[in-house]
Design a protein around this motif. Structure first.
Motif, mmCIF file in Angstrom:
data_model
loop_
_atom_site.group_PDB
_atom_site.id
_atom_site.type_symbol
_atom_site.label_atom_id
_atom_site.label_comp_id
_atom_site.label_asym_id
_atom_site.label_seq_id
_atom_site.Cartn_x
_atom_site.Cartn_y
_atom_site.Cartn_z
ATOM 1 N N PHE A 1 -50.145 19.203 53.311
ATOM 2 C CA PHE A 1 -49.078 19.281 54.307
ATOM 3 C C PHE A 1 -47.823 18.551 53.815
ATOM 4 O O PHE A 1 -46.708 19.051 53.957
ATOM 5 N N GLU A 2 -47.992 17.364 53.244
ATOM 6 C CA GLU A 2 -46.834 16.594 52.774
ATOM 7 C C GLU A 2 -46.007 17.414 51.781
ATOM 8 O O GLU A 2 -44.772 17.462 51.873
ATOM 9 N N VAL B 1 -59.519 10.986 56.852
ATOM 10 C CA VAL B 1 -58.248 10.261 56.708
ATOM 11 C C VAL B 1 -57.837 10.262 55.240
ATOM 12 O O VAL B 1 -58.684 10.016 54.361
ATOM 13 N N LEU B 2 -56.543 10.534 54.974
ATOM 14 C CA LEU B 2 -55.984 10.528 53.619
ATOM 15 C C LEU B 2 -56.784 11.374 52.633
ATOM 16 O O LEU B 2 -57.432 10.859 51.726
ATOM 17 N N GLY B 3 -56.714 12.663 52.821
ATOM 18 C CA GLY B 3 -57.390 13.582 51.904
ATOM 19 C C GLY B 3 -56.478 14.738 51.525
ATOM 20 O O GLY B 3 -55.252 14.637 51.606
ATOM 21 N N GLN B 4 -57.133 15.829 51.173
ATOM 22 C CA GLN B 4 -56.422 17.014 50.689
ATOM 23 C C GLN B 4 -55.492 17.629 51.744
ATOM 24 O O GLN B 4 -54.407 18.085 51.434
ATOM 25 N N GLU B 5 -55.941 17.646 53.006
ATOM 26 C CA GLU B 5 -55.128 18.265 54.065
ATOM 27 C C GLU B 5 -53.780 17.552 54.180
ATOM 28 O O GLU B 5 -52.744 18.182 54.331
ATOM 29 N N CYS B 6 -53.831 16.225 54.100
ATOM 30 C CA CYS B 6 -52.608 15.444 54.229
ATOM 31 C C CYS B 6 -51.687 15.720 53.047
ATOM 32 O O CYS B 6 -50.496 16.010 53.229
ATOM 33 N N VAL C 1 -36.575 18.448 50.230
ATOM 34 C CA VAL C 1 -36.491 17.125 49.601
ATOM 35 C C VAL C 1 -37.701 16.950 48.674
ATOM 36 O O VAL C 1 -38.651 17.730 48.729
ATOM 37 N N SER C 2 -37.661 15.875 47.866
ATOM 38 C CA SER C 2 -38.735 15.714 46.875
ATOM 39 C C SER C 2 -39.977 15.027 47.442
ATOM 40 O O SER C 2 -41.075 15.255 46.952
ATOM 41 N N GLY C 3 -39.802 14.187 48.474
ATOM 42 C CA GLY C 3 -40.957 13.414 48.901
ATOM 43 C C GLY C 3 -41.205 13.395 50.392
ATOM 44 O O GLY C 3 -40.271 13.441 51.196
ATOM 45 N N CYS C 4 -42.500 13.350 50.770
ATOM 46 C CA CYS C 4 -42.883 13.273 52.183
ATOM 47 C C CYS C 4 -44.118 12.386 52.282
ATOM 48 O O CYS C 4 -45.031 12.494 51.463
ATOM 49 N N LEU C 5 -44.114 11.514 53.292
ATOM 50 C CA LEU C 5 -45.256 10.630 53.548
ATOM 51 C C LEU C 5 -45.689 10.806 54.995
ATOM 52 O O LEU C 5 -44.891 10.551 55.908
ATOM 53 N N GLY C 6 -46.907 11.219 55.232
ATOM 54 C CA GLY C 6 -47.412 11.335 56.599
ATOM 55 C C GLY C 6 -47.602 9.959 57.208
ATOM 56 O O GLY C 6 -47.961 9.001 56.503
ATOM 57 N N THR C 7 -47.346 9.848 58.508
ATOM 58 C CA THR C 7 -47.540 8.583 59.229
ATOM 59 C C THR C 7 -48.257 8.875 60.546
ATOM 60 O O THR C 7 -48.473 10.039 60.894
ATOM 61 N N SER C 8 -48.567 7.803 61.292
ATOM 62 C CA SER C 8 -49.270 7.990 62.565
ATOM 63 C C SER C 8 -48.357 8.422 63.691
ATOM 64 O O SER C 8 -48.840 8.855 64.737
ATOM 65 N N ALA D 1 -54.047 19.337 59.095
ATOM 66 C CA ALA D 1 -54.475 20.742 59.018
ATOM 67 C C ALA D 1 -53.780 21.562 60.110
ATOM 68 O O ALA D 1 -53.306 22.682 59.873
ATOM 69 N N VAL D 2 -53.702 20.998 61.312
ATOM 70 C CA VAL D 2 -53.024 21.673 62.417
ATOM 71 C C VAL D 2 -51.550 21.891 62.061
ATOM 72 O O VAL D 2 -50.985 22.979 62.258
ATOM 73 N N LEU D 3 -50.930 20.870 61.492
ATOM 74 C CA LEU D 3 -49.504 20.957 61.167
ATOM 75 C C LEU D 3 -49.244 21.980 60.063
ATOM 76 O O LEU D 3 -48.241 22.694 60.091
ATOM 77 N N SER D 4 -50.144 22.066 59.085
ATOM 78 C CA SER D 4 -49.961 23.063 58.018
ATOM 79 C C SER D 4 -49.966 24.472 58.605
ATOM 80 O O SER D 4 -49.146 25.312 58.239
ATOM 81 N N GLU D 5 -50.895 24.732 59.520
ATOM 82 C CA GLU D 5 -50.946 26.060 60.148
ATOM 83 C C GLU D 5 -49.665 26.318 60.929
ATOM 84 O O GLU D 5 -49.072 27.395 60.863
ATOM 85 N N ARG D 6 -49.238 25.326 61.680
ATOM 86 C CA ARG D 6 -48.074 25.537 62.554
ATOM 87 C C ARG D 6 -46.760 25.558 61.793
ATOM 88 O O ARG D 6 -45.781 26.139 62.271
ATOM 89 N N LEU D 7 -46.717 24.930 60.617
ATOM 90 C CA LEU D 7 -45.483 24.951 59.831
ATOM 91 C C LEU D 7 -45.112 26.396 59.497
ATOM 92 O O LEU D 7 -43.931 26.758 59.482
#
Ligand SMILES: *Cc1c(COP(=O)(O)O)cnc(C)c1O
Length: 369
Positions: A43-44, A35-40, A53-60, A239-245
């Motif tokens: 991806f953000e 939770v809350l590491g490099q992968e997040c 845009v300049s900012g992104c915050l991952g949420t549940s 990690a899944v989202l980074s691959e799929r992006l």
């Protein structure tokens, strides 16, 4: 045919992507950090850049991202937020959870996105925010919404849960509002293998303000500066989202091909087909047809092993949870849409032959009555 054709099929999406996802998942499992590491953060950064845009915050979840966005906009108790009557109940729920009052506006009969004229009829001095839901992958009329927001000095939150990669005037949705919320629920255009969402904004003050909320309102570790939430995008999903992006644009192109195949195949059919209204570029999260014979058609298609869905069966103002909130005098377009619409199978892994099967089943039905 073996299993029925669903309107969205996360299993087929996983099978198509498993060569990419397997190693990504293993990488996270072995890292020991979930939770809350490099992968997040990776991806953000990538997703902010994709949206422009300049900012992104991952949420549940997408709903948390909406609540977070509304709270970052400084919603006070009793502030009104204009929401379309035809959308996910998550939209009005987020408003209420953030302390606001949802006010229901009607949708445009052609695009089924929020109707600027209906918004004009419900805006009051208490209106603080307009919620622009890019429904079924089709962008709202952002020219008119930005104009309204400017005239009435209100903010815009975009709900992009169904529209990752959709564009208005060649610019991605999510880059127009003060803040924008995305969902990565497994059926969405950009999908996790579980829950996930993101809040994006081009305003560093808003991202800063939002930044303390997802982790209990902490500004420093273990010390809450305000009453926050627990809403974090976990490392596996990131990690899944980074691959799929990296596949999103190609998958959206395939959705557009499927929509075109439906359009050509269903030409001349008695019901209404979705259409794209320039300068909007739709990513066809759903392929939504409308017919006065919807209920009978909905009963007929499963006999051909096709399982359409109805998004949404009841407009928000007629749901028990939202009964009695302010509303436009007429919400007729939303009401009729819920009685006539049907979401056909539409996901990137759908084969041309399968689209043709659905088209034949619809024509076959029409001929029987
Ligand atoms: C899916 C969806 C949401 C909610 O997202 P979750 O991740 O399920 O919380 C909100 N708005 C719209 C339009 C959606 O389609």
């Amino acid at each position: 045919m073996s299993s029925p054709l669903l309107s969205a099929d996360p299993r087929r999406a996983f099978l198509a992507d498993q060569a990419l996802l397997g190693p990504a998942i293993k990488r996270v499992l072995q890292s020991g950090w979930y939770v809350l590491g490099q992968e997040c953060s990776t991806f953000e950064a990538a997703f902010a850049s994709y949206v422009g845009v300049s900012g992104c915050l991952g949420t549940s979840s997408g709903m948390d991202a909406l609540e977070l966005g509304l709270r970052a906009l400084g919603l006070d108790k009793g502030d009104e937020v204009v929401v379309p009557a035809l959308t996910s109940s998550a939209c009005a729920t987020a408003v209420v959870r953030a302390g606001g009052v949802p006010v229901f506006a009607d949708v445009n009969p052609e695009t089924l996105t929020i109707d600027p004229r209906s918004i004009s009829n419900v805006i009051t001095s208490r209106t603080k925010v307009l919620m622009a839901v890019h429904l079924y992958g089709h962008p709202c009329d952002m020219d008119r919404l930005l104009e309204l927001a400017d005239t009435h000095n209100v903010s815009i939150i975009e709900d992009c849960a169904q529209s990752h990669g959709a564009q208005w005037r060649d610019k991605p949705v999510g880059s127009f509002g003060d803040v924008a919320a995305f969902s990565f629920y497994p059926t969405k255009n950009l999908a996790a293998l579980g829950d996930g969402g993101a809040l994006v904004s081009d305003d560093p003050d808003l991202t800063d303000r939002a930044n303390v909320l997802p982790q209990y309102g902490w500004r420093e570790r273990q010390v809450s500066a305000e009453v926050g939430m627990n809403s974090r995008l976990d490392e596996l999903q990131a990690a899944v989202l980074s691959e799929r992006l990296s596949l999103l644009d190609e998958r959206n192109d395939r959705r557009r091909q499927i929509a075109e195949r439906y359009r050509a195949g269903l030409e001349g059919w008695s019901g209404a087909l979705p259409s794209e209204h320039r300068p909007a570029r739709s990513v066809y999260h759903q392929y939504v047809i409308r017919s006065v014979h919807r209920d009978r058609l909905g009963d007929h298609l499963p006999k051909a092993s096709i399982a359409p869905t109805i998004l949404y069966p009841v407009p928000l103002h007629l749901q028990d949870a939202f009964f009695g909130y302010p509303r436009a005098e007429s919400l007729e377009v939303s009401e009729i849409a819920t009685q006539t619409l049907l979401c056909l199978p539409a996901f990137p892994e759908l084969l041309d032959e399968e689209v043709d099967t659905v088209v034949r089943a619809i024509h076959g039905f029409s001929e029987r009555y």
